[in-house]
Enzyme design. Sequence first.
Site, PDB file in Angstrom:
ATOM      1  N   GLN A 297       0.833  -1.201   0.000  1.00  0.00           N
ATOM      2  CA  GLN A 297       0.000   0.000   0.000  1.00  0.00           C
ATOM      3  C   GLN A 297       0.871   1.256   0.000  1.00  0.00           C
ATOM      4  OE1 GLN A 297      -3.569  -0.295   0.393  1.00  0.00           O
ATOM      5  NE2 GLN A 297      -3.623   1.869  -0.062  1.00  0.00           N
ATOM      6  N   PHE A 298       1.366   1.657  -1.169  1.00  0.00           N
ATOM      7  CA  PHE A 298       2.252   2.822  -1.237  1.00  0.00           C
ATOM      8  C   PHE A 298       1.550   4.104  -0.808  1.00  0.00           C
ATOM      9  CE2 PHE A 298       0.280   3.385  -5.343  1.00  0.00           C
ATOM     10  CZ  PHE A 298       0.336   4.756  -5.572  1.00  0.00           C
ATOM     11  N   THR A 299       0.229   4.137  -0.894  1.00  0.00           N
ATOM     12  CA  THR A 299      -0.500   5.364  -0.539  1.00  0.00           C
ATOM     13  C   THR A 299      -0.428   5.688   0.948  1.00  0.00           C
ATOM     14  OG1 THR A 299      -2.617   4.210  -0.365  1.00  0.00           O
ATOM     15  CG2 THR A 299      -2.057   5.171  -2.512  1.00  0.00           C
TER      16      THR A 299
END
Length: 148
Positions: free
Chosen positions: A78-80
Amino acid sequence: MKAVIQRARDASVTVDKEIIGKINDGFVVLLGVTHEDTIEDVTYLVNKIIHLRIFEDENEKMNHSLLDVGGSILSISQFTLYGDTRKGRRPNFMQAAKPDYANELYETFNKMVREAGIKVETGKFGAMMDVQFTNVGPVTLIIDTKEK
């Protein structure tokens, strides 16, 4: 590294209309990696998550860990989680690690959890994923290795 841990009764991840990962009773872990993270951050996070006592005992007190209850993990990159929303209306993702490095630490995280005896199902790194789950409690915690 940042992880959002959600206690789940059931969870699945779908890519291109196909379920590629599914668990019952355990955690959904959304995992974000920044370019400053190291193997030490992975080790810390794995040990923290698998020993986190957030499952109820016979007295309905949170006293049992994932290891105690034989639970599983649905692990989603989950890079966000490293989105910066302080300026403007579009998040800035400059703090998120480059994909190759992020995937390396994400895969290391999953490997270390498996080596600890926990079943791990995953999404597909970099893909558009649909994640569905039933949050029990609800119980949701955020762990940031920079705050250890």
